[in-house]
Design an enzyme around this catalytic site. Structure first.
Site, PDB file in Angstrom:
ATOM      1  N   SER A  74       0.817  -1.211   0.000  1.00  0.00           N
ATOM      2  CA  SER A  74       0.000   0.000   0.000  1.00  0.00           C
ATOM      3  C   SER A  74       0.851   1.261   0.000  1.00  0.00           C
ATOM      4  O   SER A  74       0.410   2.310  -0.470  1.00  0.00           O
ATOM      5  CB  SER A  74      -0.951   0.005   1.202  1.00  0.00           C
ATOM      6  N   ASP A  75       2.098   1.177   0.512  1.00  0.00           N
ATOM      7  CA  ASP A  75       2.948   2.367   0.474  1.00  0.00           C
ATOM      8  C   ASP A  75       3.516   2.605  -0.920  1.00  0.00           C
ATOM      9  O   ASP A  75       4.173   3.615  -1.169  1.00  0.00           O
ATOM     10  CB  ASP A  75       4.075   2.294   1.509  1.00  0.00           C
ATOM     11  N   ALA A  76       3.258   1.659  -1.838  1.00  0.00           N
ATOM     12  CA  ALA A  76       3.714   1.821  -3.218  1.00  0.00           C
ATOM     13  C   ALA A  76       2.544   2.001  -4.181  1.00  0.00           C
ATOM     14  O   ALA A  76       2.725   1.937  -5.392  1.00  0.00           O
ATOM     15  CB  ALA A  76       4.540   0.607  -3.636  1.00  0.00           C
TER      16      ALA A  76
END
Length: 204
Positions: A74-76
């Protein structure tokens, strides 16, 4: 395990992409981190997104048949034109293209939006010419949406990865944007980050 997929406001989703969470404790859940006496690092790593709910940074979707699809970290997640895209959706298509060994995708801030940039490492002797670039774009477009198609595709000799072999999208994104990279010591090949510094192809 009691798993669910939440939207940004902590509401359960079905048939849409969101944050994979665990809503109840599970047997293998760590109880803390070493050298973290006040528990802040542990809390920030897993419980900062949704109070009291474990979230470890996976972007996922629960299907109508209660299947689970992991779309990447999700951080990407990319957000071109306000449309959220998991990098795994792009990787699944790129790996079908003959000649591509592996790839790494980031979102580059561009004007008031974000554009998709794809870096590819090719098999020995292959060069990223217009034909291969067009094939990559066509494969992605045919199996996803036009929003998934990279605005820029660049060939690189190496891709940075952790000691366990995982590619590090966030580190590459930081280098492209001229931001510092944390935890370089956790990378197996930190020298690869220099390949992404101040690239002329990403200036226009």
């Amino acid at each position: 395990m009691a798993v669910d997929v939440f939207d940004d406001d902590g509401r359960p989703l079905r048939g849409e992409k969101g944050e994979l969470v665990c809503t109840r404790p599970f047997p293998s859940m760590p109880i803390g981190f070493w050298n973290d006496p006040d528990g802040k690092r542990y809390h920030d790593a897993y419980f900062a997104t949704f109070p009291g709910i474990w979230a470890h940074g996976d972007y996922a979707e629960i299907t109508p048949e209660d299947g689970l699809i992991i779309h990447g970290r999700s951080d990407a997640v990319l957000n071109p034109g306000g449309v959220r895209i998991g990098t795994a959706e792009i990787y699944r298509q790129v790996e079908k293209v003959e000649g591509v060994l592996e790839s790494l995708c980031i979102g580059q801030e561009w004007g008031d939006d974000v554009r998709v940039v794809l870096f590819v490492r090719l098999k020995d002797g292959r060069v990223l010419d217009d034909a291969l670039r067009d094939e990559i774009k066509a494969t992605i477009r045919a199996n996803t949406t036009p929003r998934h198609v990279p605005a820029r595709i660049l060939q690189v000799e190496d891709l940075p990865r952790t000691l366990s072999g995982k590619l590090v999208e966030l580190a590459v994104r930081n280098v492209v944007h001229g931001q510092p990279v944390k935890n370089r010591e956790a990378l197996a090949n930190p020298e690869a980050l220099s390949l992404f510094e101040d690239l002329p192809e990403l200036r226009d």
